[in-house]
Design a protein around this motif. Structure first.
Motif, PDB file in Angstrom:
ATOM      1  N   ASP A 514      30.323  44.932  23.420  1.00 22.35           N
ATOM      2  CA  ASP A 514      31.201  45.507  22.402  1.00 22.35           C
ATOM      3  C   ASP A 514      32.678  45.374  22.791  1.00 22.35           C
ATOM      4  O   ASP A 514      33.540  45.158  21.926  1.00 22.35           O
ATOM      5  CB  ASP A 514      30.847  46.976  22.170  1.00 22.35           C
ATOM      6  N   CYS A 515      32.965  45.518  24.093  1.00 21.27           N
ATOM      7  CA  CYS A 515      34.354  45.379  24.542  1.00 21.27           C
ATOM      8  C   CYS A 515      34.843  43.942  24.430  1.00 21.27           C
ATOM      9  O   CYS A 515      36.010  43.689  24.121  1.00 21.27           O
ATOM     10  CB  CYS A 515      34.488  45.861  25.981  1.00 21.27           C
ATOM     11  N   ASN A 516      33.952  42.989  24.730  1.00 25.62           N
ATOM     12  CA  ASN A 516      34.268  41.558  24.610  1.00 25.62           C
ATOM     13  C   ASN A 516      35.487  41.183  25.447  1.00 25.62           C
ATOM     14  O   ASN A 516      36.427  40.523  24.962  1.00 25.62           O
ATOM     15  CB  ASN A 516      34.481  41.182  23.139  1.00 25.62           C
ATOM     16  N   ILE A 517      35.492  41.629  26.681  1.00 26.54           N
ATOM     17  CA  ILE A 517      36.564  41.308  27.625  1.00 26.54           C
ATOM     18  C   ILE A 517      35.930  40.626  28.829  1.00 26.54           C
ATOM     19  O   ILE A 517      34.905  41.097  29.344  1.00 26.54           O
ATOM     20  CB  ILE A 517      37.329  42.577  28.058  1.00 26.54           C
ATOM     21  N   PRO A 518      36.493  39.529  29.325  1.00 23.64           N
ATOM     22  CA  PRO A 518      35.898  38.818  30.469  1.00 23.64           C
ATOM     23  C   PRO A 518      35.770  39.730  31.691  1.00 23.64           C
ATOM     24  O   PRO A 518      36.617  40.597  31.940  1.00 23.64           O
ATOM     25  CB  PRO A 518      36.864  37.661  30.724  1.00 23.64           C
ATOM     26  N   MET A 519      34.712  39.510  32.459  1.00 22.06           N
ATOM     27  CA  MET A 519      34.479  40.322  33.654  1.00 22.06           C
ATOM     28  C   MET A 519      35.591  40.151  34.667  1.00 22.06           C
ATOM     29  O   MET A 519      35.948  41.095  35.379  1.00 22.06           O
ATOM     30  CB  MET A 519      33.135  39.948  34.272  1.00 22.06           C
ATOM     31  N   GLU A 520      36.170  38.948  34.764  1.00 24.71           N
ATOM     32  CA  GLU A 520      37.261  38.730  35.713  1.00 24.71           C
ATOM     33  C   GLU A 520      38.455  39.617  35.378  1.00 24.71           C
ATOM     34  O   GLU A 520      39.106  40.186  36.262  1.00 24.71           O
ATOM     35  CB  GLU A 520      37.686  37.256  35.715  1.00 24.71           C
ATOM     36  N   THR A 521      38.719  39.761  34.089  1.00 26.35           N
ATOM     37  CA  THR A 521      39.833  40.622  33.668  1.00 26.35           C
ATOM     38  C   THR A 521      39.542  42.089  33.988  1.00 26.35           C
ATOM     39  O   THR A 521      40.414  42.821  34.476  1.00 26.35           O
ATOM     40  CB  THR A 521      40.077  40.452  32.162  1.00 26.35           C
ATOM     41  N   ARG A 523      37.578  43.287  36.333  1.00 32.57           N
ATOM     42  CA  ARG A 523      37.637  43.538  37.783  1.00 32.57           C
ATOM     43  C   ARG A 523      39.080  43.559  38.274  1.00 32.57           C
ATOM     44  O   ARG A 523      39.442  44.376  39.144  1.00 32.57           O
ATOM     45  CB  ARG A 523      36.824  42.483  38.528  1.00 32.57           C
ATOM     46  N   ALA A 524      39.891  42.700  37.740  1.00 34.82           N
ATOM     47  CA  ALA A 524      41.304  42.709  38.135  1.00 34.82           C
ATOM     48  C   ALA A 524      41.987  44.003  37.697  1.00 34.82           C
ATOM     49  O   ALA A 524      42.785  44.594  38.451  1.00 34.82           O
ATOM     50  CB  ALA A 524      42.009  41.494  37.536  1.00 34.82           C
ATOM     51  N   GLU A 525      41.686  44.463  36.485  1.00 34.83           N
ATOM     52  CA  GLU A 525      42.285  45.712  36.012  1.00 34.83           C
ATOM     53  C   GLU A 525      41.776  46.900  36.817  1.00 34.83           C
ATOM     54  O   GLU A 525      42.521  47.846  37.080  1.00 34.83           O
ATOM     55  CB  GLU A 525      41.967  45.908  34.526  1.00 34.83           C
ATOM     56  N   TRP A 526      40.497  46.889  37.215  1.00 35.64           N
ATOM     57  CA  TRP A 526      39.951  47.987  38.020  1.00 35.64           C
ATOM     58  C   TRP A 526      40.617  48.032  39.401  1.00 35.64           C
ATOM     59  O   TRP A 526      40.940  49.107  39.904  1.00 35.64           O
ATOM     60  CB  TRP A 526      38.441  47.822  38.152  1.00 35.64           C
ATOM     61  N   GLU A 527      40.843  46.867  40.001  1.00 37.98           N
ATOM     62  CA  GLU A 527      41.543  46.842  41.291  1.00 37.98           C
ATOM     63  C   GLU A 527      42.968  47.348  41.139  1.00 37.98           C
ATOM     64  O   GLU A 527      43.468  48.092  41.997  1.00 37.98           O
ATOM     65  CB  GLU A 527      41.523  45.422  41.850  1.00 37.98           C
ATOM     66  N   ALA A 528      43.609  46.962  40.049  1.00 37.72           N
ATOM     67  CA  ALA A 528      44.968  47.461  39.814  1.00 37.72           C
ATOM     68  C   ALA A 528      44.976  48.968  39.588  1.00 37.72           C
ATOM     69  O   ALA A 528      45.887  49.676  40.051  1.00 37.72           O
ATOM     70  CB  ALA A 528      45.576  46.734  38.617  1.00 37.72           C
ATOM     71  N   GLN A 529      43.978  49.470  38.890  1.00 36.97           N
ATOM     72  CA  GLN A 529      43.888  50.919  38.663  1.00 36.97           C
ATOM     73  C   GLN A 529      43.677  51.655  39.979  1.00 36.97           C
ATOM     74  O   GLN A 529      44.283  52.708  40.212  1.00 36.97           O
ATOM     75  CB  GLN A 529      42.753  51.224  37.696  1.00 36.97           C
ATOM     76  N   GLN A 530      42.819  51.131  40.848  1.00 35.63           N
ATOM     77  CA  GLN A 530      42.591  51.770  42.139  1.00 35.63           C
ATOM     78  C   GLN A 530      43.880  51.829  42.958  1.00 35.63           C
ATOM     79  O   GLN A 530      44.191  52.854  43.566  1.00 35.63           O
ATOM     80  CB  GLN A 530      41.507  51.016  42.913  1.00 35.63           C
ATOM     81  N   VAL A 531      44.604  50.722  42.968  1.00 36.68           N
ATOM     82  CA  VAL A 531      45.851  50.690  43.734  1.00 36.68           C
ATOM     83  C   VAL A 531      46.867  51.679  43.171  1.00 36.68           C
ATOM     84  O   VAL A 531      47.520  52.427  43.905  1.00 36.68           O
ATOM     85  CB  VAL A 531      46.424  49.259  43.743  1.00 36.68           C
ATOM     86  N   ALA A 532      46.975  51.717  41.835  1.00 40.30           N
ATOM     87  CA  ALA A 532      47.979  52.579  41.212  1.00 40.30           C
ATOM     88  C   ALA A 532      47.641  54.054  41.357  1.00 40.30           C
ATOM     89  O   ALA A 532      48.519  54.888  41.614  1.00 40.30           O
ATOM     90  CB  ALA A 532      48.126  52.201  39.735  1.00 40.30           C
ATOM     91  N   GLN A 533      46.358  54.395  41.194  1.00 39.63           N
ATOM     92  CA  GLN A 533      45.987  55.806  41.180  1.00 39.63           C
ATOM     93  C   GLN A 533      45.760  56.387  42.571  1.00 39.63           C
ATOM     94  O   GLN A 533      45.573  57.596  42.696  1.00 39.63           O
ATOM     95  CB  GLN A 533      44.741  56.000  40.315  1.00 39.63           C
ATOM     96  N   PRO A 745      50.154  49.198  32.024  1.00 41.51           N
ATOM     97  CA  PRO A 745      49.043  48.276  32.305  1.00 41.51           C
ATOM     98  C   PRO A 745      47.914  48.463  31.301  1.00 41.51           C
ATOM     99  O   PRO A 745      47.786  49.500  30.649  1.00 41.51           O
ATOM    100  CB  PRO A 745      48.619  48.664  33.716  1.00 41.51           C
ATOM    101  N   ARG A 746      47.074  47.432  31.209  1.00 42.49           N
ATOM    102  CA  ARG A 746      45.991  47.473  30.232  1.00 42.49           C
ATOM    103  C   ARG A 746      44.971  48.547  30.581  1.00 42.49           C
ATOM    104  O   ARG A 746      44.375  49.151  29.689  1.00 42.49           O
ATOM    105  CB  ARG A 746      45.311  46.101  30.150  1.00 42.49           C
ATOM    106  N   TRP A 747      44.737  48.776  31.885  1.00 43.24           N
ATOM    107  CA  TRP A 747      43.767  49.804  32.261  1.00 43.24           C
ATOM    108  C   TRP A 747      44.235  51.197  31.856  1.00 43.24           C
ATOM    109  O   TRP A 747      43.439  52.135  31.783  1.00 43.24           O
ATOM    110  CB  TRP A 747      43.484  49.770  33.761  1.00 43.24           C
ATOM    111  N   LEU A 748      45.528  51.320  31.558  1.00 42.32           N
ATOM    112  CA  LEU A 748      46.074  52.608  31.162  1.00 42.32           C
ATOM    113  C   LEU A 748      46.207  52.731  29.644  1.00 42.32           C
ATOM    114  O   LEU A 748      45.921  53.791  29.078  1.00 42.32           O
ATOM    115  CB  LEU A 748      47.438  52.815  31.820  1.00 42.32           C
TER     116      LEU A 748
END
Length: 850
Positions: A514-521, A523-533, A745-748
């Motif tokens: 349903d999200c239709n977002i590539p897994m690479e994107t 995972r990159a956003e999740w790593e960025a979220q971890q670093v930021a938070q 950021p997109r994760w936000l």
């Protein structure tokens, strides 16, 4: 006298009865047939006469024994199907069938010797059987029951030792055969004599019998520590364990201890080992500050992540403060009224107890957890990695690196927090330590200890007043009883876990589609979220300007309420509508208003120039004022929800463990008080949602700063859950995010990315769970193959010992039943590697068992 009697039981009587008891069980087909012939004297001594009163369920019977050096009273009574109440000159003896019935009953209910003895005495009295002395049945029956259970446990331990010796013999023969074949293949055997050498140690993480788990751990959990050469993982822990303490399992203070009696297969750490670890704990070292010292000692101290920790000190201090605030007091059990205050357990993910530590401190000190982990690591290979789930796993890892605890093992540990206690941790801590977000834990929840405490909560009243060693023995017996019950259901456990994993995987894959977002994107956003938070705060201060501004704004709201209330009260007084209390109430409001005004003036004077400008900006901007108030309100809601969750956890535990009317009333009162606070929390949530709505309108009208994001409102229907992915943890739109390009950021900001990250993490955990379940299913089959070979080999070596042979045959029948049940239960789970079709027994044997 009692200590000498107990010593004689353990060193003379019970060891002398193990063989005769096994023979009696074999000769009577487990006490279903008549006893064999009585013992005959072989020493030709005159001996002495002894009268013993035999107690059966339906009658009393007087027996006269002739005691000599070859026929002790205990052996003669055992040959008649009775068990003595004393090792040398018993006055009463009890039927073995009755003792075994009561022993099994006390494994499923709270042990109560007094109630059973009173019932039996009344039952016999109706049938005109009366004992002459008062209270003699209860004490003597309790003594006989205790040592009969000890005898049965010794027999089980002897059977286990025979199987373990047979397993080692099989392994040794396999090693010699493998070495023989290798030498012949290389042409080194030409009839000359040779001496076998030990096989070389394997390289890397591959295991051999010399580097396998200990026999103790194999007996504790076959799925975690069974034979499986492919059991190691490269990207996740090989074994998952959990830690927790229970402060309802206490024992009242007494004048002394009962005589020593330890279970033959005890799961308790030796008391000396725990005391030695306590002496090495940081609290005992002189010249060191407390481990939980605040990081705010220096006003200009920089926040940072110490050592390999991924969470900054400010977050860890917040987690520590959260758990202390939720706890009513640091002293969970009074050492004045209780000699033993709690139990701490180390358990595997299959709810099997590995070790228990008896606690004597008032609080949950870390040296108990360190002692349990230290013992565990001494029983596993040096290459094994371990995942540890603990309610305060972040604090335990912090202490390990701060105080240099477990230096030889901590690099092999992946720390995490248990799922149902994650609500007590700050969100950055959950990002790193939550097992649903941390790599390697699969779907393990870390709550095995909680389920174990629930299983033994019926023991709380009786063990509160028992002796020290009696309490430990009863808990040991309960642990082994639960092991036997759970072993039959292991196949069903794996099947249910695999089915739940499949359902969650399907839901996660549907969400990703349903999200239709590539897994690479993602995972990159999740790593960025971890670093930021998990980024440390630039500079920490105990009297932060933001907190001062928040206090000033709150005081301004209070002053407006005071002015409105005073105006309304004066209007009523002038109109003659007031009562006798109106004037004193108005005077109190004047004093409260003046007090708040002075406090507001003092806070404003304490602000520096930059903070004063920020305060003026906040006063001029409705959006910024709403944002600061919303953040303070959300923080307050989270704290109230945490406290409510802790309170309900305590209520649920207390409701099961308290039986008196007064205690139940107290629990009901506590539960009512918790429910009474719910409308207040809901009102705060509605007020917060109103602020969010107003902020969204400000953004639409362009009355907010550029690139401002409206915070998500709280869903009232899910307010009480505190799930890991609830919006209650997120401060999106409430805090400033410094980005290089000025864009959030997109994760936000992107809801699809945020949902995709949740589904991605869920899918990752499901894949890990599938690998671990497949490994455990393989281990189950390999263990049964090896155990079947070992018990058959032990049977072939015990032909001269009919009693041991009968015990082994009983165990062999149990294995046959397990093979049929397990193979059926795990038929849909694919094994890891090629383990063949065999489950140990042949197809004919399994067909006959069905």
């Amino acid at each position: 006298k009692k200590a000498n009697q107990w010593r004689r039981w353990q060193t003379e009587t019970i060891p002398d009865l193990i063989g005769p008891y096994e023979t009696y069980i074999w000769a009577t087909s487990h006490m279903t047939d008549d006893p064999p012939c009585l013992l005959e004297c072989s020493c030709n001594e005159l001996g002495r006469k002894l009268k013993v009163l035999a107690v059966f369920c339906q009658r009393l019977e007087s027996i006269e024994l002739s005691i000599c050096s070859c026929r002790s009273a205990a052996r003669q009574l055992l040959a008649r199907g009775l068990f003595p109440c004393a090792p040398q000159s018993p006055s009463l003896a009890f039927d073995l069938n009755m003792l075994e019935l009561v022993a099994m009953l006390f494994l499923n209910t709270a042990p109560n010797v007094t109630a059973w003895a009173a019932t039996l005495e009344t039952f016999l009295g109706v049938r005109k059987y009366h004992l002459r002395t008062k209270d003699s049945l209860r004490r003597r029956f309790g003594n006989a029951l205790s040592w009969f259970i000890y005898l049965r446990d010794c027999v089980k331990e002897k059977t286990f030792t025979a199987i373990e010796d047979a397993r080692k013999a099989i392994v040794s023969q396999a090693e010699l055969r493998h070495l023989d074949e290798g030498l012949r293949k290389n042409g080194k055997l030409r009839g000359e004599s040779w001496r076998p050498r030990a096989p070389a140690k394997p390289d890397g993480r591959q295991r051999s019998p010399s580097t396998s788990f200990s026999s103790y751990l194999r007996s504790r959990c076959l799925l975690c520590f069974g034979p499986n050469p492919q059991a190691s993982f490269d990207d996740m822990p090989d074994v998952i364990v959990c830690l927790d303490a229970c402060f309802t399992q206490k024992r009242c203070a007494t004048t002394g201890r009962d005589p020593s009696r330890r279970h033959p297969a005890s799961v308790f750490l030796p008391e000396a080992e725990v005391l030695a670890m306590e002496k090495e704990s940081p609290r005992k070292r002189k010249g060191h500050a407390a481990p939980h010292a605040s990081i705010y000692e220096d006003e200009d101290q920089e926040d940072r992540c110490d050592g390999p920790l991924k969470v900054p000190n400010s977050v860890l201090d917040g987690c520590e403060a959260s758990f202390k605030a939720a706890d009513e007091s640091r002293e969970k059990a009074s050492t004045r009224f209780f000699d033993d205050t709690a139990l701490m357990a180390l358990m595997c993910r299959h709810d099997r107890v590995l070790w228990l530590a008896n606690m004597t401190s008032a609080g949950e000190r870390q040296h108990y957890a360190i002692a349990l982990l230290d013992r565990f690591f001494r029983h596993i290979p040096a290459s094994t990695t371990v995942g540890v789930l603990y309610d305060i796993g972040c604090q335990l890892q912090r202490s390990c690196y701060k105080w240099d605890l477990l230096p030889a093992y901590r690099d092999r540990i992946t720390f995490g927090i248990s799922v149902f206690h994650a609500y007590g941790h700050q969100w950055p801590c959950q990002v790193v330590y939550h097992p649903r977000k941390c790599r390697g834990f699969g779907l393990s929840d870390g709550e095995s200890c909680e389920r174990f405490w629930s299983a033994i909560d019926h023991l709380v009243p009786g063990l509160r007043v028992s002796g020290f060693f009696q309490r430990l023995y009863v808990i040991d017996s309960q642990v082994h009883h639960l092991d036997a019950c759970q072993r039959c259901a292991l196949g069903d456990w794996l099947a249910k876990k695999d089915y739940a994993r499949c359902m969650r995987m399907i839901a996660a894959e549907r969400g990703l589609a349903d999200c239709n977002i590539p897994m690479e994107t993602l995972r990159a956003e999740w790593e960025a979220q971890q670093v930021a938070q998990t980024k440390p705060i630039a500079k920490l201060s105990k009297d932060a300007g933001t907190k001062t501004i928040d206090s000033i704004l709150l005081l301004e709201d209070q002053l407006r309420i005071f002015e409105k209330t005073i105006t309304e009260l004066e209007r009523k007084v002038m109109a003659g509508q007031g009562d006798a209390n109106s004037i004193p109430y108005r005077d109190e409001l004047y004093e409260d208003r003046n007090r708040a005004t002075r406090r507001k003036r003092n806070l404003e004077k304490a602000l520096d120039l930059r903070t004063r400008r920020k305060l003026e900006t906040l006063r001029g901007s409705k959006y910024l004022t709403h944002r600061m108030n919303a953040l303070a309100l959300k923080t307050r809601i989270r704290d109230r929800l945490r406290q409510r969750k802790f309170e309900f956890t305590q209520v649920e535990r207390s409701f099961r463990s308290h039986s008196s009317t007064a205690d139940k009333k107290l629990v009901s009162h506590t539960e009512l008080a918790v429910h009474r606070r719910e409308p207040g929390i809901q009102a705060l949530a509605r007020k917060y949602n109103g602020l969010c709505s107003d902020m969204a309108k400000f953004i639409q009208k362009r009355q907010a700063p550029a690139r401002a994001i409206a915070p998500a409102p709280i869903v009232l229907e899910s307010l009480w859950r505190l799930d890991v992915d609830d919006d209650i943890w997120q401060d999106t739109g409430l805090v400033d995010d410094d980005e290089e390009d000025g864009m959030p950021p997109r994760w936000l900001a992107d809801e699809k990315v945020r949902a995709g990250i949740r589904h991605m993490l869920e899918a990752d955990r499901c894949r890990e769970e599938a690998r671990r379940i497949s490994k455990e299913r393989t281990t189950m089959q390999l263990w049964l193959q090896e155990e079947w070979s070992a018990v058959n080999y032990a049977l072939s070596r015990s032909v001269e010992d009919r009693g041991l042979e009968y015990q082994l045959s009983i165990y062999r029948d149990e294995l046959l039943t397990l093979a049929v049940t397990w193979r059926r239960d795990v038929a849909t789970i694919p094994p890891t590697g090629n383990v063949g079709e065999s489950w140990g027994p042949t197809e004919d044997e399994m067909s006959n068992a069905i």
